[in-house]
Scaffold this active site. Structure first.
Site, PDB file in Angstrom:
ATOM      1  CG  ASP A   9      92.035  38.383  93.465  1.00  0.00           C
ATOM      2  OD1 ASP A   9      91.033  39.096  93.694  1.00  0.00           O
ATOM      3  OD2 ASP A   9      92.856  38.661  92.573  1.00  0.00           O
ATOM      4  CB  SER A  10      88.982  37.809  90.209  1.00  0.00           C
ATOM      5  OG  SER A  10      89.893  38.897  90.177  1.00  0.00           O
ATOM      6  CE1 TYR A  41      85.889  35.600  89.709  1.00  0.00           C
ATOM      7  CE2 TYR A  41      85.965  36.212  92.021  1.00  0.00           C
ATOM      8  CZ  TYR A  41      86.064  35.249  91.032  1.00  0.00           C
ATOM      9  OH  TYR A  41      86.324  33.946  91.393  1.00  0.00           O
ATOM     10  N   GLY A  42      84.950  42.120  88.406  1.00  0.00           N
ATOM     11  CA  GLY A  42      84.363  43.460  88.547  1.00  0.00           C
ATOM     12  C   GLY A  42      83.096  43.706  87.743  1.00  0.00           C
ATOM     13  CB  CYS A  72      88.693  39.488  95.598  1.00  0.00           C
ATOM     14  SG  CYS A  72      87.750  40.051  94.177  1.00  0.00           S
ATOM     15  CG  ASN A  73      88.508  45.633  97.618  1.00  0.00           C
ATOM     16  OD1 ASN A  73      88.335  46.317  98.606  1.00  0.00           O
ATOM     17  ND2 ASN A  73      89.721  45.319  97.199  1.00  0.00           N
ATOM     18  CD  GLU A 150      94.549  38.520  86.488  1.00  0.00           C
ATOM     19  OE1 GLU A 150      94.776  37.419  85.959  1.00  0.00           O
ATOM     20  OE2 GLU A 150      94.520  38.669  87.726  1.00  0.00           O
ATOM     21  CB  CYS A 182      90.731  46.817  92.882  1.00  0.00           C
ATOM     22  SG  CYS A 182      91.076  45.376  91.836  1.00  0.00           S
ATOM     23  CG  HIS A 184      94.019  42.770  90.080  1.00  0.00           C
ATOM     24  ND1 HIS A 184      92.978  42.136  90.707  1.00  0.00           N
ATOM     25  CD2 HIS A 184      94.478  41.906  89.136  1.00  0.00           C
ATOM     26  CE1 HIS A 184      92.807  40.938  90.150  1.00  0.00           C
ATOM     27  NE2 HIS A 184      93.703  40.778  89.197  1.00  0.00           N
TER      28      HIS A 184
HETATM   29  N1  DGL Z   1      91.045  41.948  92.681  1.00  0.00           N
HETATM   30  C1  DGL Z   1      89.653  42.099  92.686  1.00  0.00           C
HETATM   31  C2  DGL Z   1      89.138  43.195  93.608  1.00  0.00           C
HETATM   32  O1  DGL Z   1      89.734  43.468  94.587  1.00  0.00           O
HETATM   33  C3  DGL Z   1      88.868  41.964  91.426  1.00  0.00           C
HETATM   34  C4  DGL Z   1      89.356  42.468  90.131  1.00  0.00           C
HETATM   35  C5  DGL Z   1      88.440  41.911  89.059  1.00  0.00           C
HETATM   36  O2  DGL Z   1      88.459  40.697  88.889  1.00  0.00           O
HETATM   37  O3  DGL Z   1      87.701  42.688  88.443  1.00  0.00           O
HETATM   38  O4  DGL Z   1      88.121  43.778  93.415  1.00  0.00           O
END
Ligand code: DGL
Length: 266
Positions: A9-10, A41-42, A72-73, A150, A182, A184
């Protein structure tokens, strides 16, 4: 030593998926890489996310991972097809739970809380047009939720304030089903449910992905036996190890005995 399941994941978000996989497959060894040095990552372009995911996958495969979970989506949307075309191991990815939400809604309105990367592309539009015909799907990128998790905030005044800012327009538009798109966000589930109230359903995909991993492994000769020792969990972060040692057991108390280390991935 059983070959591990690799999870990425990110950052810490994928731990919400790891805990479901652990519940479903307690005898499997797991190696998790959280790319906190590059989180979030988003907001990143898809090719940048893809490069990171390939680099992390290479490291997981070097540790002999037998299956990789893209927990991670955003990373799944950006990279899963390219990964499947490139590597011989099976991949399990995340997808916002639009289909179960569309089946559950009574008001005909669902809201997807996700990252920018997850709801922007063609893949998400295809998901909606295939599985949510006749349902109004509102998307709401919530990068602030990622930053809060985070930072280790899951049920603090800052979380409640962010939830109280983000949810009202969705609820006023009639959404009775909220998709946590997501990884998170399950860590904010309590704050979201408390604000939304009992008439609103909140759907997360962690458990479904754990079932998928179990079925992918059911035909795998390297599956850990039920009679063995509980599997070992190793958490690796590209970010700050001190912060992770404090954060990971707080987010997932069941991971208190996991080993933790830093990993550099350029
Ligand atoms: N947990 C990640 C997701 O499911 C990414 C969150 C991120 O890094 O922006 O999209």
């Amino acid at each position: 030593m059983h070959r591990p399941i690799g999870i990425l994941d990110s950052g810490v978000g994928g731990l919400s998926v790891l805990r479901e996989i652990r519940r479903a497959l307690p005898y499997e060894n797991i190696v998790y890489i959280g790319d906190s040095a590059r989180c979030p990552y988003g907001p990143k372009p898809a090719d940048e996310i893809r490069d990171r995911v390939f680099a992390i996958t290479d490291r997981l495969l070097a540790m002999d991972a037998k299956l990789i979970v893209i927990a991670c989506n955003s990373a799944t949307i950006a990279a899963v097809e390219a990964l499947r075309a490139h590597y011989p191991v099976p991949f399990a990815g995340m997808e916002p739970a639009v289909k179960p939400a569309a089946a559950r809604t009574k008001s005909g309105v669902i809201a997807v809380l996700a990252t920018e990367a997850s709801v922007a592309g063609e893949k998400f539009h295809r998901l909606v047009s295939t599985h949510a015909r006749g349902v109004r799907v509102i998307t709401r990128p919530c990068p602030e939720f990622v930053s809060l998790v985070e930072a280790g905030e899951t049920d603090t005044p800052a979380v409640r304030e962010a939830v109280a800012r983000i949810l009202p327009p969705l609820l006023e538009a009639g959404a009775d089903t909220l998709v946590l798109g997501c990884t998170h966000f399950p860590f904010l589930r309590k704050a979201i449910e408390d604000f939304a109230g009992p008439s609103v359903s909140v759907i997360d995909t962690g458990e479904a992905v754990a079932r998928r991993v179990k079925s992918l492994l059911s035909s795998d000769a390297t599956q850990a036996g039920e009679a063995g020792e509980p599997g070992k969990v190793s958490l690796l972060t590209t970010g700050d190890l001190g912060r992770w040692s404090e954060l990971a057991p707080r987010l997932c108390p069941e991971l208190a005995d996991a080993t933790l280390a830093h990993i550099d991935i350029d």
